[in-house]
Design a protein around this motif. Structure first.
Motif, PDB file in Angstrom:
ATOM      1  N   ASN A 177      66.836  53.250  54.689  1.00 40.29           N
ATOM      2  CA  ASN A 177      66.533  52.537  53.446  1.00 40.29           C
ATOM      3  C   ASN A 177      67.001  51.086  53.509  1.00 40.29           C
ATOM      4  OD1 ASN A 177      65.393  54.837  52.292  1.00 40.29           O
ATOM      5  ND2 ASN A 177      67.328  55.506  51.399  1.00 40.29           N
ATOM      6  N   GLN A 178      68.243  50.872  53.926  1.00 36.89           N
ATOM      7  CA  GLN A 178      68.771  49.507  53.973  1.00 36.89           C
ATOM      8  C   GLN A 178      68.143  48.704  55.116  1.00 36.89           C
ATOM      9  OE1 GLN A 178      73.067  49.271  53.685  1.00 36.89           O
ATOM     10  NE2 GLN A 178      73.172  51.173  52.513  1.00 36.89           N
ATOM     11  N   LYS A 180      65.087  48.932  56.287  1.00 37.95           N
ATOM     12  CA  LYS A 180      63.749  48.483  55.908  1.00 37.95           C
ATOM     13  C   LYS A 180      63.828  47.272  54.978  1.00 37.95           C
ATOM     14  CE  LYS A 180      61.306  52.862  56.543  1.00 37.95           C
ATOM     15  NZ  LYS A 180      60.531  53.950  55.901  1.00 37.95           N
ATOM     16  N   GLU A 181      64.832  47.236  54.120  1.00 37.15           N
ATOM     17  CA  GLU A 181      64.998  46.071  53.248  1.00 37.15           C
ATOM     18  C   GLU A 181      65.322  44.820  54.063  1.00 37.15           C
ATOM     19  OE1 GLU A 181      67.951  46.993  50.375  1.00 37.15           O
ATOM     20  OE2 GLU A 181      66.760  48.550  49.375  1.00 37.15           O
TER      21      GLU A 181
END
Length: 328
Positions: A177-178, A180-181
């Protein structure tokens, strides 16, 4: 000091006899004071904007919560005047307190609580206004403490859900998740980054010979080595088993090579204090060159790591340009 006179600022003031004062370029003394104040103000503003004097995010939080407080007050007055008297909006006042406590912590929540209590005291018809104000402050501060405690508990639960319990690193889901950010930001800023996939060498042999406690210690030591070798913006996670991944933010091949060298030195020093030799194989994938999505970068890094693991008994070979590295 100058012979025959004295200095104010940069202007020399000479003794005068019968000549007119207007003939001399005298600089008023208060202009020096104004210059000092102006320079101090500029220095304070530059320092404040860098966040050295106060937290800019804290100021934004308090400002936004204050606007919410004013908006609720206006809505309360308008609604009560248009429909009927004594319409209570008391629970809406908890909203800016909750927001300020959530974003800015106890300081922001406490300030907004005091502002809310002051607003109530100004329009309340109390026999003892100071006592009523103090009581409102205590009540609202208690509400703020409840909000802040709940927020800390929620943050702790969220952190535990995103953390590997053995090493304290991010788990796979949180890393994805992080990560991809970060890659999305890199797409906008055109920054470079690299993904490093690592696998502990001879981990099964360590477990079989020295026990699972030694295997857990090896994973913890490797996790600490990754932390010590990385920078503040890098993402480090344990994918599972003896596999780890690092996203090196704003890093090119030279930076990745330096990271591998630091990690190699840290593992060598750690091995001297362990009953077994600790080493790892690694593969590096570069954003843009090997792919632009996190899944592809991790896949490429995994393939390079697997090829490098086949040569894990050879001497240290760190080839950042090719994206393949080995730590022995």
């Amino acid at each position: 000091m100058k012979k025959g006179g004295f200095l104010i600022g940069k202007t020399a003031i000479q003794p005068v006899d019968s000549c007119r004062i207007a003939d001399y370029p005298i600089k008023p003394m208060w202009t020096d004071l104004i210059d000092i104040i102006e320079k101090s103000a500029r220095r304070f503003w530059r320092t404040a904007m860098r966040g050295h004097v106060f937290n800019l995010e804290l100021a934004k939080t308090i400002g936004f919560a204050s606007l919410m407080l004013v908006g609720i007050s206006l809505a309360e007055d308008w609604f009560a005047g248009m429909v009927f008297e004594n319409v209570g909006f008391v629970y809406l006042y908890f909203l800016p307190i909750w927001f300020s406590a959530r974003k800015g912590g106890r300081l922001a929540g406490g300030l907004i609580s005091v502002m809310t209590a002051t607003k109530w005291a100004m329009f309340a018809d109390a026999r003892y206004p100071l006592l009523a104000w103090m009581l409102n402050v205590v009540i609202l501060a208690g509400v703020m403490m409840i909000f802040e405690t709940l927020e800390r508990r929620m943050a702790r639960v969220s952190k535990e859900a995103a953390t590997d319990p053995l090493t304290g690193l991010l788990n796979r889901a949180a890393f994805v998740n992080q990560g991809k950010e970060i890659l999305h930001e890199n797409e906008n800023t055109r920054s470079q980054c690299a993904v490093v996939l690592l696998d502990c060498n001879k981990f099964k042999a360590i477990n079989d010979r020295y026990g699972h406690a030694a295997g857990d210690e090896a994973l913890k030591v490797l996790a600490r080595a990754l932390k010590d070798s990385s920078q503040g913006d890098d993402l480090i996670a344990r994918l599972g088993g003896d596999e780890f991944v690092v996203l090196l933010a704003e890093t090119d091949s030279i930076g990745a090579n330096l990271f591998m060298n630091r990690l190699n030195g840290t593992l060598r020093r750690a091995s001297a204090e362990l009953a077994f030799e600790l080493s790892a194989s690694a593969g590096i994938a570069y954003y843009g060159y090997d792919g632009r999505s996190l899944d592809i970068l991790m896949q490429v890094a995994d393939e390079k790591m697997y090829r490098n693991k086949q040569r894990s008994n050879l001497a240290l070979a760190t080839m950042a340009e090719s994206g393949v590295s080995n730590i022995v």
